[in-house]
Design a protein around this motif. Structure first.
Motif, PDB file in Angstrom:
ATOM      1  N   LYS A   1       0.822  -1.207   0.000  1.00  0.00           N
ATOM      2  CA  LYS A   1       0.000   0.000   0.000  1.00  0.00           C
ATOM      3  C   LYS A   1       0.853   1.254   0.000  1.00  0.00           C
ATOM      4  CE  LYS A   1      -3.760   2.174   2.599  1.00  0.00           C
ATOM      5  NZ  LYS A   1      -4.648   2.083   3.801  1.00  0.00           N
ATOM      6  N   GLN A   2       2.019   1.231   0.610  1.00  0.00           N
ATOM      7  CA  GLN A   2       2.898   2.391   0.621  1.00  0.00           C
ATOM      8  C   GLN A   2       3.432   2.714  -0.774  1.00  0.00           C
ATOM      9  OE1 GLN A   2       3.321   4.378   3.280  1.00  0.00           O
ATOM     10  NE2 GLN A   2       1.832   3.021   4.285  1.00  0.00           N
ATOM     11  N   GLY A   3       3.636   1.730  -1.618  1.00  0.00           N
ATOM     12  CA  GLY A   3       4.024   1.970  -3.004  1.00  0.00           C
ATOM     13  C   GLY A   3       5.534   2.055  -3.197  1.00  0.00           C
ATOM     14  N   ARG A   4       5.915   2.694  -4.288  1.00  0.00           N
ATOM     15  CA  ARG A   4       7.330   2.704  -4.715  1.00  0.00           C
ATOM     16  C   ARG A   4       8.212   3.564  -3.815  1.00  0.00           C
ATOM     17  NH1 ARG A   4       4.113   2.745  -9.199  1.00  0.00           N
ATOM     18  NH2 ARG A   4       4.473   1.060 -10.708  1.00  0.00           N
ATOM     19  N   ILE A   5       7.632   4.417  -2.984  1.00  0.00           N
ATOM     20  CA  ILE A   5       8.434   5.312  -2.155  1.00  0.00           C
ATOM     21  C   ILE A   5       9.251   4.548  -1.118  1.00  0.00           C
ATOM     22  CG2 ILE A   5       6.706   5.689  -0.374  1.00  0.00           C
ATOM     23  CD1 ILE A   5       8.949   8.363  -2.000  1.00  0.00           C
ATOM     24  N   VAL A   6       8.820   3.336  -0.769  1.00  0.00           N
ATOM     25  CA  VAL A   6       9.559   2.533   0.211  1.00  0.00           C
ATOM     26  C   VAL A   6      10.464   1.519  -0.480  1.00  0.00           C
ATOM     27  CG1 VAL A   6       7.729   2.797   1.917  1.00  0.00           C
ATOM     28  CG2 VAL A   6       7.699   0.816   0.393  1.00  0.00           C
ATOM     29  N   GLY A   7      10.583   1.615  -1.812  1.00  0.00           N
ATOM     30  CA  GLY A   7      11.394   0.643  -2.544  1.00  0.00           C
ATOM     31  C   GLY A   7      12.860   0.684  -2.164  1.00  0.00           C
TER      32      GLY A   7
ATOM     33  N   ILE B   1       4.738  -4.294  -6.262  1.00  0.00           N
ATOM     34  CA  ILE B   1       4.730  -2.832  -6.402  1.00  0.00           C
ATOM     35  C   ILE B   1       5.046  -2.407  -7.836  1.00  0.00           C
ATOM     36  CG2 ILE B   1       5.884  -0.715  -5.662  1.00  0.00           C
ATOM     37  CD1 ILE B   1       6.285  -2.001  -2.933  1.00  0.00           C
ATOM     38  N   ASP B   2       6.015  -3.061  -8.491  1.00  0.00           N
ATOM     39  CA  ASP B   2       6.456  -2.658  -9.842  1.00  0.00           C
ATOM     40  C   ASP B   2       6.793  -3.928 -10.637  1.00  0.00           C
ATOM     41  OD1 ASP B   2       7.631   0.106 -11.228  1.00  0.00           O
ATOM     42  OD2 ASP B   2       8.607  -1.711 -11.942  1.00  0.00           O
ATOM     43  N   GLY B   3       6.450  -3.907 -11.928  1.00  0.00           N
ATOM     44  CA  GLY B   3       6.721  -5.059 -12.799  1.00  0.00           C
ATOM     45  C   GLY B   3       8.068  -4.979 -13.499  1.00  0.00           C
ATOM     46  N   TRP B   4       9.111  -4.522 -12.789  1.00  0.00           N
ATOM     47  CA  TRP B   4      10.453  -4.339 -13.366  1.00  0.00           C
ATOM     48  C   TRP B   4      11.060  -5.659 -13.837  1.00  0.00           C
ATOM     49  CZ3 TRP B   4      14.179  -1.240 -15.099  1.00  0.00           C
ATOM     50  CH2 TRP B   4      15.508  -1.602 -14.953  1.00  0.00           C
TER      51      TRP B   4
ATOM     52  N   TRP C   1      17.191  -5.207  -8.821  1.00  0.00           N
ATOM     53  CA  TRP C   1      16.419  -4.273  -8.000  1.00  0.00           C
ATOM     54  C   TRP C   1      17.275  -3.078  -7.588  1.00  0.00           C
ATOM     55  CZ3 TRP C   1      11.606  -4.240  -8.486  1.00  0.00           C
ATOM     56  CH2 TRP C   1      10.841  -5.401  -8.586  1.00  0.00           C
ATOM     57  N   VAL C   2      18.576  -3.302  -7.368  1.00  0.00           N
ATOM     58  CA  VAL C   2      19.477  -2.188  -7.068  1.00  0.00           C
ATOM     59  C   VAL C   2      19.528  -1.217  -8.247  1.00  0.00           C
ATOM     60  CG1 VAL C   2      21.890  -1.573  -6.655  1.00  0.00           C
ATOM     61  CG2 VAL C   2      20.855  -3.458  -5.388  1.00  0.00           C
ATOM     62  N   ALA C   3      19.627  -1.733  -9.473  1.00  0.00           N
ATOM     63  CA  ALA C   3      19.627  -0.874 -10.653  1.00  0.00           C
ATOM     64  C   ALA C   3      18.298  -0.147 -10.808  1.00  0.00           C
ATOM     65  CB  ALA C   3      19.922  -1.716 -11.896  1.00  0.00           C
ATOM     66  N   TRP C   4      17.199  -0.811 -10.476  1.00  0.00           N
ATOM     67  CA  TRP C   4      15.872  -0.179 -10.575  1.00  0.00           C
ATOM     68  C   TRP C   4      15.783   1.069  -9.686  1.00  0.00           C
ATOM     69  CZ3 TRP C   4      12.064  -0.488  -6.476  1.00  0.00           C
ATOM     70  CH2 TRP C   4      10.813   0.025  -6.817  1.00  0.00           C
TER      71      TRP C   4
ATOM     72  N   LYS D   1      10.968   7.440 -13.071  1.00  0.00           N
ATOM     73  CA  LYS D   1      10.880   7.905 -14.452  1.00  0.00           C
ATOM     74  C   LYS D   1      10.034   6.990 -15.323  1.00  0.00           C
ATOM     75  CE  LYS D   1      15.297   7.836 -14.948  1.00  0.00           C
ATOM     76  NZ  LYS D   1      16.661   7.972 -15.517  1.00  0.00           N
ATOM     77  N   ASN D   2      10.073   5.698 -15.064  1.00  0.00           N
ATOM     78  CA  ASN D   2       9.363   4.752 -15.928  1.00  0.00           C
ATOM     79  C   ASN D   2       8.692   3.682 -15.066  1.00  0.00           C
ATOM     80  OD1 ASN D   2       8.426   3.386 -18.156  1.00  0.00           O
ATOM     81  ND2 ASN D   2      10.388   2.415 -18.627  1.00  0.00           N
ATOM     82  N   PRO D   3       7.689   4.047 -14.322  1.00  0.00           N
ATOM     83  CA  PRO D   3       7.010   3.044 -13.481  1.00  0.00           C
ATOM     84  C   PRO D   3       6.266   2.029 -14.342  1.00  0.00           C
ATOM     85  CG  PRO D   3       5.815   5.117 -13.433  1.00  0.00           C
ATOM     86  CD  PRO D   3       7.074   5.389 -14.188  1.00  0.00           C
ATOM     87  N   ARG D   4       6.272   0.787 -13.906  1.00  0.00           N
ATOM     88  CA  ARG D   4       5.646  -0.306 -14.654  1.00  0.00           C
ATOM     89  C   ARG D   4       4.558  -0.944 -13.804  1.00  0.00           C
ATOM     90  NH1 ARG D   4      10.988  -0.059 -15.993  1.00  0.00           N
ATOM     91  NH2 ARG D   4      11.532  -0.315 -18.192  1.00  0.00           N
ATOM     92  N   GLU D   5       3.523  -1.370 -14.490  1.00  0.00           N
ATOM     93  CA  GLU D   5       2.421  -2.032 -13.798  1.00  0.00           C
ATOM     94  C   GLU D   5       2.889  -3.374 -13.255  1.00  0.00           C
ATOM     95  OE1 GLU D   5      -0.614  -1.040 -13.070  1.00  0.00           O
ATOM     96  OE2 GLU D   5      -0.275   0.943 -13.970  1.00  0.00           O
TER      97      GLU D   5
END
Length: 396
Positions: A277-283, A318-321, A348-351, A359-363
């Protein structure tokens, strides 16, 4: 009736044949008589012929044309000229004739099949081959010399004398200060009081109206190229700081959720839902856990690999990287190889390090709905759509 002649010396008479010779020697007094008035013609010299076997003849026998004691007709196997009707030749005449024939053959360029001829031909062939080799070496030396001269001239080219080139060179190597007519030095970017710089620009460094700003305008930052897989593989796991927009309370709650995620059970499910629920900010905080788990207990340990798998599942929700960038549907498990676990962690480190999450969030990838075949179909359809449509013709 045959004519009769008389010797002027001894008055001996002789009967002339039908074709008398040009000269005739008296058989009694040996006086030489000229018979040209009687139609005498010199008999052409006949080639000497080879003589057959037998002992050599004496001078008297050779002069009179008689044969030696052994006698015998010339041998056909030795090439005797019996068919031509020539007189018999002595052994000396035969060898001399043979020598003359060899000389003539050599003059005509024929092959001499004698030991001396073969040696001469071998020497001539060796001299020809030596001459060809020497000529090739000389030609090679000349070519190398020419190449060296050409390269030397290119390196030693004089400075350009074109005024435009000299002007460009002076501009690029201009000093840091300018000198006016009075000889005083002025720092770059300033002008003397009461004067305007060249080009009509007003004092103070502002460009004149209608003139390009030149180097005074800031240049646009170059676009970053996409990160390659090889560069990702060379990355090292590391920890990241919290973004400034995350408050202290949220940071504390995220740390508590990560501990609950490791405990599993109901606490693990609630922690996964909260982090998602927190999203990409806690990535960044989640990616930093890979470095901590690598140090202790390690990816080769089942507990360390299991905890790394829990972090990987939260990030995928959270992200389909991993799926949409690398087509990687396999997740980290307790039984995964340490190398596989580390490669997923580096991605994930590179992400996070390249700010792909911003810049390029993925579903997130849903295996029940998404597939690689559908992704390929979307890309193909997008390319076809971009290439269709009518364009205006030139001059229309």
């Amino acid at each position: 009736m045959a004519e009769v002649i008389q010797c002027p010396q001894c008055d001996k008479k002789f009967r002339l044949p039908d074709n008398p010779p040009a000269t005739f020697t008296c058989s009694q007094c040996s006086t030489l008589m000229d018979l040209s008035d009687f139609g005498g013609v010199d008999e052409p010299e006949r080639p000497a012929r080879f003589e057959g076997g037998g002992p050599p003849r004496s001078r008297k026998q050779r002069r009179s044309g008689g044969s030696g004691g052994g006698g015998g007709s010339p041998s056909r196997s030795r090439g005797g000229p019996k068919a031509r009707g020539g007189p018999k030749a002595s052994g000396g005449a035969r060898s001399g004739g043979a020598r003359r024939r060899r000389g003539a053959a050599a003059d005509d360029g024929a092959y001499d099949d004698t030991p001396a001829g073969r040696r001469a031909a071998a020497r001539a062939q060796k001299q020809d081959s030596n001459g060809v080799m020497i000529g090739a070496i000389v030609a090679l030396v000349v070519v190398v010399g020419l190449v060296a001269v050409i390269m030397g001239t290119r390196d030693d080219d004089p400075a350009p004398t074109d005024p435009t080139k000299l002007a460009k060179k002076d501009v690029t190597k201009a000093p840091t200060g300018l000198t006016d007519a009075s000889g005083t030095s002025t720092p770059t970017g300033t002008t003397p009081s009461g004067t305007a710089p060249a080009g009509g620009a007003p004092a103070g460094g502002a460009p004149a109206a209608g003139t390009p700003a030149g180097d005074s305008e800031p240049k646009a930052a170059p676009k970053k190229k996409p990160l390659r897989n090889r560069a990702i593989r060379t990355m090292k796991l590391r920890t990241f700081d919290w973004p400034e927009e995350v408050d202290a309370e949220t940071r504390s709650q995220v740390d508590s959720a990560i501990e609950g995620l490791y405990r599993g059970g109901r606490d693990g499910v609630d922690a996964r839902d909260y982090l998602q629920k927190q999203g990409r900010i806690v990535g960044g905080r989640l990616v930093s856990e890979f470095k901590n788990l690598q140090e202790s207990p390690g990816f080769q340990d089942r507990d360390g690999a299991s905890k790394a798998g829990a972090i990987d599942q939260v990030l995928r929700s959270i992200d389909g990287w991993q799926e949409r960038r690398f087509r990687e549907e396999r997740v980290i498990r307790a039984t995964s190889q340490p190398s596989f676990t580390e490669s997923i962690a580096k991605r994930w480190v590179a992400w996070w390090a390249t700010e792909e999450w911003k810049k390029n969030p993925r579903e997130p990838w849903d295996p029940m709905v998404d597939s690689f075949e559908a992704e390929d179909a979307k890309k193909t359809k997008k390319k076809k759509k971009a290439g269709t449509g009518y364009t205006k013709r030139a001059g229309g």
